[in-house]
Design an enzyme around this catalytic site. Structure first.
Site: not given
Ligand code: NAI
Ligand code: MG
Length: 493
Positions: A152-153, A176, A229, A251-252, A285, A384
Protein backbone atom coordinates in the site's frame (compact mmCIF):
# COMPACT_ATOMS: atom_id res chain seq x y z
CA UNK A 1 -24.56 4.74 -1.49
CA UNK A 2 -20.81 3.95 -1.57
CA UNK A 3 -19.30 3.10 -4.88
CA UNK A 4 -18.61 -0.63 -5.16
CA UNK A 5 -15.72 -1.93 -7.20
CA UNK A 6 -15.73 -5.48 -8.52
CA UNK A 7 -12.67 -7.47 -9.52
CA UNK A 8 -11.24 -6.77 -12.97
CA UNK A 9 -11.23 -10.08 -14.80
CA UNK A 10 -11.03 -10.80 -18.51
CA UNK A 11 -11.33 -7.15 -19.51
CA UNK A 12 -14.32 -6.18 -17.36
CA UNK A 13 -15.41 -5.49 -13.80
CA UNK A 14 -17.16 -8.49 -12.27
CA UNK A 15 -18.91 -8.96 -8.95
CA UNK A 16 -17.17 -11.21 -6.40
CA UNK A 17 -18.53 -14.76 -6.57
CA UNK A 18 -19.33 -14.84 -2.87
CA UNK A 19 -20.88 -11.37 -3.03
CA UNK A 20 -18.72 -9.85 -0.29
CA UNK A 21 -17.14 -6.41 -0.21
CA UNK A 22 -14.97 -4.51 2.25
CA UNK A 23 -14.68 -0.80 2.98
CA UNK A 24 -11.73 1.41 2.25
CA UNK A 25 -11.04 4.52 4.32
CA UNK A 26 -9.17 7.77 3.87
CA UNK A 27 -6.43 7.70 6.55
CA UNK A 28 -6.37 11.50 6.85
CA UNK A 29 -10.11 12.16 7.23
CA UNK A 30 -11.30 8.64 8.21
CA UNK A 31 -14.10 9.05 5.70
CA UNK A 32 -15.25 5.81 4.04
CA UNK A 33 -14.28 6.05 0.40
CA UNK A 34 -15.65 3.01 -1.40
CA UNK A 35 -16.15 -0.73 -1.18
CA UNK A 36 -13.94 -3.19 -3.01
CA UNK A 37 -14.69 -6.82 -3.75
CA UNK A 38 -13.46 -9.19 -1.05
CA UNK A 39 -11.70 -11.77 -3.20
CA UNK A 40 -12.09 -15.45 -2.43
CA UNK A 41 -10.19 -18.45 -3.77
CA UNK A 42 -13.00 -18.87 -6.34
CA UNK A 43 -12.45 -15.30 -7.61
CA UNK A 44 -8.71 -15.87 -7.79
CA UNK A 45 -9.15 -19.11 -9.69
CA UNK A 46 -11.49 -17.37 -12.17
CA UNK A 47 -8.94 -14.62 -12.72
CA UNK A 48 -6.08 -17.08 -13.18
CA UNK A 49 -8.19 -19.09 -15.63
CA UNK A 50 -8.90 -15.91 -17.63
CA UNK A 51 -5.18 -15.14 -17.62
CA UNK A 52 -4.34 -18.68 -18.71
CA UNK A 53 -6.74 -18.48 -21.63
CA UNK A 54 -5.34 -15.05 -22.56
CA UNK A 55 -1.85 -16.54 -22.49
CA UNK A 56 -2.95 -19.24 -24.98
CA UNK A 57 -4.85 -16.75 -27.13
CA UNK A 58 -2.95 -16.14 -30.40
CA UNK A 59 -3.98 -12.46 -30.20
CA UNK A 60 -1.46 -12.23 -27.34
CA UNK A 61 0.73 -15.30 -27.77
CA UNK A 62 1.56 -14.47 -31.39
CA UNK A 63 1.65 -10.71 -31.02
CA UNK A 64 5.02 -9.37 -32.18
CA UNK A 65 7.42 -8.08 -29.58
CA UNK A 66 7.40 -4.71 -31.32
CA UNK A 67 3.63 -4.56 -30.95
CA UNK A 68 3.86 -5.44 -27.27
CA UNK A 69 6.19 -2.48 -26.94
CA UNK A 70 3.68 -0.22 -28.70
CA UNK A 71 0.95 -1.27 -26.27
CA UNK A 72 3.18 -0.58 -23.27
CA UNK A 73 4.01 2.84 -24.67
CA UNK A 74 0.32 3.54 -25.15
CA UNK A 75 -0.38 2.44 -21.58
CA UNK A 76 2.31 4.84 -20.35
CA UNK A 77 0.64 7.64 -22.34
CA UNK A 78 -2.78 6.82 -20.88
CA UNK A 79 -1.41 6.81 -17.33
CA UNK A 80 0.17 10.19 -18.08
CA UNK A 81 -3.16 11.52 -19.40
CA UNK A 82 -4.92 10.30 -16.25
CA UNK A 83 -2.12 11.28 -13.88
CA UNK A 84 -4.05 13.81 -11.83
CA UNK A 85 -6.96 11.43 -11.24
CA UNK A 86 -4.60 8.58 -10.29
CA UNK A 87 -2.56 10.83 -7.99
CA UNK A 88 -5.70 11.96 -6.14
CA UNK A 89 -7.09 8.43 -5.82
CA UNK A 90 -3.85 7.20 -4.33
CA UNK A 91 -3.56 10.14 -1.93
CA UNK A 92 -7.10 9.45 -0.71
CA UNK A 93 -6.36 5.75 -0.31
CA UNK A 94 -3.07 5.83 1.56
CA UNK A 95 -2.47 9.40 2.70
CA UNK A 96 0.61 10.02 0.60
CA UNK A 97 1.16 13.68 -0.20
CA UNK A 98 -0.60 14.80 -3.36
CA UNK A 99 2.53 16.68 -4.34
CA UNK A 100 4.62 13.53 -3.97
CA UNK A 101 2.04 11.55 -5.95
CA UNK A 102 2.15 14.12 -8.75
CA UNK A 103 5.90 13.57 -8.84
CA UNK A 104 5.48 9.78 -8.89
CA UNK A 105 2.87 10.01 -11.62
CA UNK A 106 5.35 11.96 -13.72
CA UNK A 107 7.76 9.03 -13.49
CA UNK A 108 5.37 6.05 -13.71
CA UNK A 109 4.88 6.47 -17.50
CA UNK A 110 8.67 6.40 -17.89
CA UNK A 111 8.71 2.88 -16.50
CA UNK A 112 6.26 1.78 -19.19
CA UNK A 113 8.32 3.55 -21.86
CA UNK A 114 11.47 1.86 -20.59
CA UNK A 115 9.92 -1.61 -20.80
CA UNK A 116 8.28 -0.71 -24.13
CA UNK A 117 11.80 -0.18 -25.42
CA UNK A 118 12.96 -3.47 -23.95
CA UNK A 119 10.07 -5.54 -25.34
CA UNK A 120 11.71 -6.17 -28.72
CA UNK A 121 15.17 -6.67 -27.22
CA UNK A 122 14.32 -9.78 -25.26
CA UNK A 123 16.28 -12.38 -27.15
CA UNK A 124 18.29 -15.54 -26.92
CA UNK A 125 21.74 -16.01 -28.37
CA UNK A 126 23.70 -18.42 -30.50
CA UNK A 127 25.97 -20.55 -28.34
CA UNK A 128 29.41 -21.54 -29.63
CA UNK A 129 29.46 -25.23 -30.52
CA UNK A 130 32.53 -27.46 -30.53
CA UNK A 131 30.86 -29.71 -33.00
CA UNK A 132 30.61 -28.17 -36.48
CA UNK A 133 27.35 -29.96 -37.27
CA UNK A 134 25.50 -28.91 -34.13
CA UNK A 135 23.80 -25.56 -33.97
CA UNK A 136 22.93 -24.48 -30.44
CA UNK A 137 20.89 -21.40 -29.62
CA UNK A 138 18.79 -20.15 -26.73
CA UNK A 139 15.40 -18.53 -26.70
CA UNK A 140 13.70 -16.59 -23.95
CA UNK A 141 10.08 -17.53 -23.43
CA UNK A 142 7.40 -15.97 -21.23
CA UNK A 143 6.58 -17.96 -18.10
CA UNK A 144 2.78 -17.96 -18.43
CA UNK A 145 0.50 -16.50 -15.76
CA UNK A 146 2.36 -14.34 -13.25
CA UNK A 147 0.86 -13.53 -9.83
CA UNK A 148 1.74 -10.10 -8.46
CA UNK A 149 1.10 -9.18 -4.82
CA UNK A 150 1.74 -5.56 -3.95
CA UNK A 151 1.73 -3.26 -0.89
CA UNK A 152 0.00 0.00 0.00
CA UNK A 153 2.89 2.40 0.44
CA UNK A 154 3.45 3.16 -3.28
CA UNK A 155 0.82 1.01 -4.98
CA UNK A 156 1.10 2.30 -8.54
CA UNK A 157 4.87 2.52 -8.71
CA UNK A 158 5.51 -0.82 -7.03
CA UNK A 159 2.89 -2.60 -9.17
CA UNK A 160 4.38 -1.04 -12.29
CA UNK A 161 7.76 -2.59 -11.43
CA UNK A 162 6.12 -6.00 -11.91
CA UNK A 163 3.40 -5.35 -14.47
CA UNK A 164 5.55 -3.63 -17.09
CA UNK A 165 8.34 -6.25 -17.34
CA UNK A 166 5.85 -9.14 -17.10
CA UNK A 167 3.94 -7.75 -20.09
CA UNK A 168 7.09 -6.81 -22.03
CA UNK A 169 8.14 -10.47 -21.79
CA UNK A 170 4.76 -11.72 -23.02
CA UNK A 171 3.21 -13.04 -19.81
CA UNK A 172 -0.31 -12.51 -18.54
CA UNK A 173 -0.88 -11.42 -14.96
CA UNK A 174 -3.20 -11.52 -11.97
CA UNK A 175 -2.56 -8.70 -9.50
CA UNK A 176 -3.65 -8.77 -5.86
CA UNK A 177 -3.19 -5.20 -4.63
CA UNK A 178 -3.04 -4.31 -0.96
CA UNK A 179 -6.44 -4.25 0.74
CA UNK A 180 -5.70 -0.62 1.70
CA UNK A 181 -5.17 0.59 -1.85
CA UNK A 182 -7.32 -1.14 -4.43
CA UNK A 183 -8.43 1.69 -6.67
CA UNK A 184 -5.47 2.89 -8.69
CA UNK A 185 -4.55 -0.64 -9.73
CA UNK A 186 -8.13 -1.29 -10.86
CA UNK A 187 -8.01 1.94 -12.86
CA UNK A 188 -4.72 0.97 -14.50
CA UNK A 189 -6.17 -2.45 -15.36
CA UNK A 190 -9.01 -0.65 -17.16
CA UNK A 191 -6.45 1.47 -19.00
CA UNK A 192 -4.61 -1.66 -20.22
CA UNK A 193 -7.74 -2.62 -22.18
CA UNK A 194 -8.01 0.91 -23.55
CA UNK A 195 -4.35 0.66 -24.57
CA UNK A 196 -5.16 -2.44 -26.63
CA UNK A 197 -4.02 -5.34 -24.45
CA UNK A 198 -6.34 -8.28 -25.16
CA UNK A 199 -8.91 -9.15 -22.48
CA UNK A 200 -7.52 -11.35 -19.73
CA UNK A 201 -3.90 -10.25 -20.14
CA UNK A 202 -4.20 -8.05 -17.04
CA UNK A 203 -6.53 -9.06 -14.19
CA UNK A 204 -6.97 -7.70 -10.68
CA UNK A 205 -8.49 -9.50 -7.71
CA UNK A 206 -8.89 -7.25 -4.68
CA UNK A 207 -9.10 -8.41 -1.09
CA UNK A 208 -7.12 -9.53 1.92
CA UNK A 209 -3.72 -11.16 2.07
CA UNK A 210 -4.78 -14.24 3.98
CA UNK A 211 -7.67 -14.81 1.56
CA UNK A 212 -7.11 -13.59 -2.01
CA UNK A 213 -3.34 -13.28 -1.59
CA UNK A 214 -2.87 -16.77 -0.17
CA UNK A 215 -5.20 -18.22 -2.83
CA UNK A 216 -3.11 -16.64 -5.58
CA UNK A 217 0.08 -18.10 -4.12
CA UNK A 218 -1.60 -21.53 -3.82
CA UNK A 219 -3.00 -21.57 -7.35
CA UNK A 220 -1.17 -24.30 -9.27
CA UNK A 221 -1.47 -22.61 -12.69
CA UNK A 222 0.58 -19.64 -11.56
CA UNK A 223 4.11 -19.76 -12.99
CA UNK A 224 5.67 -17.20 -10.67
CA UNK A 225 4.91 -14.88 -7.79
CA UNK A 226 6.32 -11.38 -7.72
CA UNK A 227 5.84 -9.81 -4.32
CA UNK A 228 6.62 -6.55 -2.54
CA UNK A 229 5.85 -6.25 1.15
CA UNK A 230 6.97 -7.44 4.54
CA UNK A 231 9.82 -9.89 5.05
CA UNK A 232 7.53 -12.23 7.04
CA UNK A 233 4.96 -12.55 4.23
CA UNK A 234 7.75 -12.77 1.63
CA UNK A 235 9.32 -15.65 3.52
CA UNK A 236 6.01 -17.56 3.60
CA UNK A 237 5.55 -16.97 -0.14
CA UNK A 238 9.11 -18.10 -0.88
CA UNK A 239 8.55 -21.34 1.04
CA UNK A 240 5.32 -22.06 -0.80
CA UNK A 241 6.66 -21.30 -4.28
CA UNK A 242 9.90 -23.20 -3.66
CA UNK A 243 7.93 -26.30 -2.69
CA UNK A 244 6.30 -26.20 -6.14
CA UNK A 245 9.56 -25.33 -7.95
CA UNK A 246 8.28 -22.04 -9.28
CA UNK A 247 10.19 -18.81 -8.97
CA UNK A 248 9.55 -15.71 -6.94
CA UNK A 249 10.83 -12.18 -7.07
CA UNK A 250 10.69 -10.67 -3.60
CA UNK A 251 11.20 -7.03 -2.66
CA UNK A 252 11.06 -6.94 1.14
CA UNK A 253 11.83 -4.86 4.19
CA UNK A 254 14.83 -2.82 5.19
CA UNK A 255 16.59 -1.06 8.02
CA UNK A 256 18.90 0.99 5.89
CA UNK A 257 21.92 2.85 7.30
CA UNK A 258 22.49 6.49 6.37
CA UNK A 259 26.09 7.34 7.30
CA UNK A 260 27.45 10.86 7.77
CA UNK A 261 31.24 11.18 7.87
CA UNK A 262 33.22 13.99 9.44
CA UNK A 263 34.19 15.31 6.01
CA UNK A 264 30.59 15.55 4.75
CA UNK A 265 28.69 18.75 4.04
CA UNK A 266 26.56 18.45 7.18
CA UNK A 267 23.80 20.75 5.90
CA UNK A 268 23.34 18.57 2.83
CA UNK A 269 23.64 15.38 4.83
CA UNK A 270 20.94 16.60 7.23
CA UNK A 271 18.56 17.11 4.33
CA UNK A 272 19.46 13.63 3.09
CA UNK A 273 18.71 12.17 6.52
CA UNK A 274 15.39 14.03 6.71
CA UNK A 275 14.39 12.90 3.20
CA UNK A 276 15.53 9.36 3.92
CA UNK A 277 13.31 8.85 6.95
CA UNK A 278 10.49 11.40 6.86
CA UNK A 279 9.50 11.25 3.18
CA UNK A 280 6.26 9.31 2.80
CA UNK A 281 6.07 9.37 6.61
CA UNK A 282 8.83 6.76 6.65
CA UNK A 283 6.61 4.20 4.95
CA UNK A 284 9.17 3.18 2.37
CA UNK A 285 11.20 0.02 2.14
CA UNK A 286 14.33 2.10 1.56
CA UNK A 287 13.81 4.37 4.60
CA UNK A 288 17.16 5.46 6.06
CA UNK A 289 16.05 4.52 9.56
CA UNK A 290 19.49 3.95 11.12
CA UNK A 291 21.51 7.15 11.01
CA UNK A 292 25.19 6.99 11.93
CA UNK A 293 26.97 10.33 12.42
CA UNK A 294 30.69 10.74 13.07
CA UNK A 295 31.16 11.93 16.65
CA UNK A 296 32.68 15.24 15.47
CA UNK A 297 29.52 16.16 13.51
CA UNK A 298 27.00 14.28 15.64
CA UNK A 299 25.73 17.29 17.63
CA UNK A 300 25.42 19.48 14.56
CA UNK A 301 23.57 16.77 12.63
CA UNK A 302 21.20 16.11 15.55
CA UNK A 303 20.49 19.81 15.84
CA UNK A 304 19.79 20.26 12.14
CA UNK A 305 17.69 17.11 11.75
CA UNK A 306 15.60 17.70 14.86
CA UNK A 307 15.03 21.38 13.98
CA UNK A 308 13.77 20.39 10.54
CA UNK A 309 11.71 17.55 12.02
CA UNK A 310 9.98 19.99 14.38
CA UNK A 311 9.16 22.39 11.53
CA UNK A 312 7.71 19.75 9.20
CA UNK A 313 4.15 20.74 8.29
CA UNK A 314 1.83 17.88 9.23
CA UNK A 315 -1.68 17.79 7.83
CA UNK A 316 -4.00 17.11 4.95
CA UNK A 317 -2.04 15.31 2.22
CA UNK A 318 -4.24 16.98 -0.41
CA UNK A 319 -2.93 20.37 0.69
CA UNK A 320 0.16 21.23 -1.35
CA UNK A 321 1.84 22.95 1.62
CA UNK A 322 1.69 19.77 3.72
CA UNK A 323 5.02 17.99 4.21
CA UNK A 324 3.91 14.94 6.20
CA UNK A 325 0.62 13.12 5.84
CA UNK A 326 -0.89 10.38 7.99
CA UNK A 327 0.22 6.79 8.23
CA UNK A 328 -1.81 4.60 5.93
CA UNK A 329 -4.04 2.86 8.48
CA UNK A 330 -4.68 2.55 12.21
CA UNK A 331 -2.61 -0.58 12.81
CA UNK A 332 0.36 1.03 11.12
CA UNK A 333 0.11 4.13 13.34
CA UNK A 334 -0.27 1.92 16.42
CA UNK A 335 2.73 -0.13 15.34
CA UNK A 336 4.88 3.01 15.06
CA UNK A 337 3.64 4.27 18.40
CA UNK A 338 4.39 0.99 20.13
CA UNK A 339 7.90 0.84 18.63
CA UNK A 340 8.65 4.28 20.07
CA UNK A 341 7.41 3.11 23.49
CA UNK A 342 9.49 -0.03 23.14
CA UNK A 343 12.52 2.12 22.30
CA UNK A 344 11.97 4.18 25.43
CA UNK A 345 11.71 1.02 27.53
CA UNK A 346 14.99 -0.13 25.96
CA UNK A 347 16.61 3.11 27.09
CA UNK A 348 16.17 5.41 24.10
CA UNK A 349 15.67 9.14 24.46
CA UNK A 350 12.94 10.79 22.34
CA UNK A 351 14.72 13.92 21.15
CA UNK A 352 11.73 15.13 19.16
CA UNK A 353 8.34 13.73 18.15
CA UNK A 354 7.01 10.51 19.58
CA UNK A 355 3.47 11.88 19.71
CA UNK A 356 0.17 11.85 17.89
CA UNK A 357 -0.09 15.50 16.88
CA UNK A 358 -3.34 17.35 17.60
CA UNK A 359 -4.81 18.40 14.29
CA UNK A 360 -8.21 19.31 12.91
CA UNK A 361 -8.19 16.07 10.94
CA UNK A 362 -8.91 12.88 12.88
CA UNK A 363 -6.54 10.69 10.82
CA UNK A 364 -3.60 8.44 11.69
CA UNK A 365 -0.95 11.14 12.05
CA UNK A 366 2.35 10.66 13.84
CA UNK A 367 4.96 13.32 14.43
CA UNK A 368 8.46 13.03 12.94
CA UNK A 369 10.50 11.33 15.61
CA UNK A 370 14.22 11.30 16.42
CA UNK A 371 15.57 8.76 18.89
CA UNK A 372 18.99 9.10 20.54
CA UNK A 373 20.79 7.02 23.18
CA UNK A 374 20.20 4.01 20.99
CA UNK A 375 22.50 1.27 19.79
CA UNK A 376 22.48 -1.46 17.22
CA UNK A 377 21.37 -4.13 19.69
CA UNK A 378 17.98 -2.56 20.44
CA UNK A 379 14.89 -3.88 18.70
CA UNK A 380 13.92 -0.37 17.69
CA UNK A 381 17.19 -0.23 15.71
CA UNK A 382 17.03 -3.78 14.36
CA UNK A 383 13.40 -4.13 13.24
CA UNK A 384 11.60 -2.35 10.41
CA UNK A 385 9.22 0.24 11.92
CA UNK A 386 7.91 1.62 8.62
CA UNK A 387 7.17 5.04 10.04
CA UNK A 388 8.79 8.46 10.60
CA UNK A 389 11.24 7.28 13.26
CA UNK A 390 14.99 7.89 12.95
CA UNK A 391 17.51 6.35 15.34
CA UNK A 392 20.67 8.48 15.36
CA UNK A 393 23.95 7.07 16.69
CA UNK A 394 27.52 8.41 16.88
CA UNK A 395 30.60 6.53 15.62
CA UNK A 396 34.35 7.09 15.65
CA UNK A 397 35.97 5.19 12.77
CA UNK A 398 35.17 4.02 9.27
CA UNK A 399 35.80 0.38 10.19
CA UNK A 400 33.49 0.68 13.17
CA UNK A 401 30.63 2.22 11.22
CA UNK A 402 31.00 -0.27 8.40
CA UNK A 403 30.62 -3.13 10.87
CA UNK A 404 27.61 -1.45 12.52
CA UNK A 405 25.97 -0.67 9.18
CA UNK A 406 26.34 -4.26 8.00
CA UNK A 407 25.20 -5.73 11.31
CA UNK A 408 21.57 -6.16 10.23
CA UNK A 409 19.43 -8.89 8.74
CA UNK A 410 18.49 -6.49 5.94
CA UNK A 411 20.38 -5.24 2.89
CA UNK A 412 18.16 -3.07 0.75
CA UNK A 413 19.93 0.30 0.61
CA UNK A 414 22.56 2.45 2.29
CA UNK A 415 23.50 6.13 2.20
CA UNK A 416 27.00 7.59 2.59
CA UNK A 417 27.78 11.28 3.05
CA UNK A 418 31.42 12.20 2.46
CA UNK A 419 33.58 14.43 0.27
CA UNK A 420 36.37 11.87 0.25
CA UNK A 421 36.23 10.05 -3.09
CA UNK A 422 38.32 7.09 -1.97
CA UNK A 423 36.16 6.60 1.08
CA UNK A 424 32.98 6.83 -1.03
CA UNK A 425 34.20 3.99 -3.25
CA UNK A 426 35.45 1.94 -0.30
CA UNK A 427 32.09 2.20 1.41
CA UNK A 428 30.15 1.51 -1.80
CA UNK A 429 32.12 -1.66 -2.25
CA UNK A 430 31.96 -2.92 1.34
CA UNK A 431 28.39 -2.05 2.36
CA UNK A 432 26.12 -5.09 2.12
CA UNK A 433 23.13 -3.57 0.36
CA UNK A 434 21.68 -3.72 -3.14
CA UNK A 435 21.56 0.06 -3.62
CA UNK A 436 24.19 2.53 -2.39
CA UNK A 437 23.70 6.28 -2.49
CA UNK A 438 26.61 8.69 -2.02
CA UNK A 439 25.73 12.30 -1.16
CA UNK A 440 22.12 11.66 -2.14
CA UNK A 441 19.29 9.41 -0.95
CA UNK A 442 16.22 7.84 -2.58
CA UNK A 443 17.37 8.19 -6.22
CA UNK A 444 15.55 5.62 -8.36
CA UNK A 445 15.05 4.98 -12.06
CA UNK A 446 13.55 2.29 -14.29
CA UNK A 447 17.00 1.97 -15.85
CA UNK A 448 18.76 1.12 -12.61
CA UNK A 449 18.51 -2.45 -11.27
CA UNK A 450 17.66 -2.92 -7.65
CA UNK A 451 17.94 -5.96 -5.57
CA UNK A 452 17.55 -6.65 -1.88
CA UNK A 453 20.54 -8.36 -0.32
CA UNK A 454 20.17 -10.65 2.71
CA UNK A 455 16.59 -10.69 4.10
CA UNK A 456 15.57 -7.75 1.92
CA UNK A 457 14.68 -9.89 -1.04
CA UNK A 458 15.43 -12.14 -3.96
CA UNK A 459 15.65 -11.19 -7.62
CA UNK A 460 16.03 -7.96 -9.54
CA UNK A 461 13.55 -5.21 -10.28
CA UNK A 462 14.16 -2.45 -12.85
CA UNK A 463 17.01 -2.37 -15.33
CA UNK A 464 17.65 -4.66 -18.27
CA UNK A 465 18.08 -7.79 -16.15
CA UNK A 466 14.62 -7.44 -14.64
CA UNK A 467 12.74 -8.70 -17.70
CA UNK A 468 14.64 -11.96 -17.43
CA UNK A 469 12.83 -12.53 -14.13
CA UNK A 470 9.72 -13.01 -16.26
CA UNK A 471 11.20 -15.39 -18.84
CA UNK A 472 12.58 -18.88 -18.93
CA UNK A 473 15.60 -19.80 -21.00
CA UNK A 474 15.44 -22.67 -23.45
CA UNK A 475 18.46 -24.24 -25.14
CA UNK A 476 17.84 -25.67 -28.63
CA UNK A 477 20.27 -28.06 -30.37
CA UNK A 478 19.93 -28.71 -34.12
CA UNK A 479 21.90 -31.27 -36.01
CA UNK A 480 22.64 -29.69 -39.40
CA UNK A 481 24.23 -32.85 -40.77
CA UNK A 482 21.70 -34.85 -42.78
CA UNK A 483 23.96 -37.89 -42.93
CA UNK A 484 23.40 -41.10 -40.94
CA UNK A 485 23.34 -40.78 -37.18
CA UNK A 486 26.16 -42.94 -35.81
CA UNK A 487 25.30 -46.08 -33.84
CA UNK A 488 26.03 -45.04 -30.24
CA UNK A 489 27.44 -48.46 -29.35
CA UNK A 490 30.04 -48.57 -32.09
CA UNK A 491 33.23 -46.99 -30.80
CA UNK A 492 34.36 -44.32 -33.14
CA UNK A 493 38.03 -44.44 -34.01
P1 NAI B 1 2.20 -7.55 4.04
O1 NAI B 1 3.52 -8.01 3.57
O2 NAI B 1 1.44 -8.44 4.94
O3 NAI B 1 1.28 -7.19 2.79
C1 NAI B 1 1.78 -6.93 1.48
C2 NAI B 1 0.85 -7.59 0.47
O4 NAI B 1 0.84 -9.00 0.71
C3 NAI B 1 -0.61 -7.14 0.58
O5 NAI B 1 -1.18 -7.14 -0.72
C4 NAI B 1 -1.23 -8.23 1.42
O6 NAI B 1 -2.62 -8.35 1.22
C5 NAI B 1 -0.49 -9.45 0.93
N1 NAI B 1 -0.45 -10.57 1.87
C6 NAI B 1 -0.44 -10.53 3.22
N2 NAI B 1 -0.40 -11.77 3.72
C7 NAI B 1 -0.37 -12.62 2.67
C8 NAI B 1 -0.32 -14.04 2.54
N3 NAI B 1 -0.30 -14.84 3.61
N4 NAI B 1 -0.29 -14.59 1.31
C9 NAI B 1 -0.29 -13.80 0.22
N5 NAI B 1 -0.35 -12.46 0.28
C10 NAI B 1 -0.39 -11.87 1.49
O7 NAI B 1 2.39 -6.14 4.71
P2 NAI B 1 1.30 -5.28 5.54
O8 NAI B 1 0.48 -6.19 6.40
O9 NAI B 1 0.61 -4.42 4.57
O10 NAI B 1 2.25 -4.40 6.44
C11 NAI B 1 2.90 -4.98 7.57
C12 NAI B 1 4.30 -4.48 7.68
O11 NAI B 1 5.07 -4.93 6.58
C13 NAI B 1 4.46 -2.98 7.66
O12 NAI B 1 4.27 -2.44 8.92
C14 NAI B 1 5.86 -2.82 7.17
O13 NAI B 1 6.77 -2.94 8.23
C15 NAI B 1 6.05 -3.98 6.25
N6 NAI B 1 5.90 -3.59 4.83
C16 NAI B 1 7.04 -3.38 4.12
C17 NAI B 1 6.95 -2.98 2.81
C18 NAI B 1 8.18 -2.72 2.05
O14 NAI B 1 8.11 -2.20 0.95
N7 NAI B 1 9.32 -3.06 2.58
C19 NAI B 1 5.66 -2.74 2.15
C20 NAI B 1 4.54 -3.04 2.97
C21 NAI B 1 4.67 -3.44 4.27
MG1 MG C 1 0.02 -8.21 6.71
Amino acid sequence: MLKQYGHFINGAFVAPLEGEYFESHNPATLETLYEAARGSAADVDAAVEAARRAFENPAWRRMSQTKRGHLLRRLGDLIGENAEELARLETQDNGKLLREMRGQLASVPEYYYYYAGLADKIQGSQIPSNSPDLLNYTQREPLGVVGAITPWNSPLTLTTSKLAPALAAGNTIVIKPSEYTSRTILRVAELTVEAGFPDGVVNVVTGFGAEAGAALVANTTIAKISFTGSTATGSAIAASTAARFIGSTLELGGKSPNIVFEDADVANASMGVVAGIFAAAGQTCIAGSRVFAHRSVYDELLERVSERAKSIVIGDPMDLSTELGPLAFADQRDKVDSYVSLGVSEGANVLTGGTRPKLELPGYFYSPTVLTDVDNSMRVVREEIFGPVAAIMPFDTEEEVLALANDTEYGLAAGVWTKNLSRAHRMASRLEAGTIWVNTYRAMSPMSPRQGFKNSGVGIEHGMESVNEYTRLKSVWINTDEGPVADPFVMRG
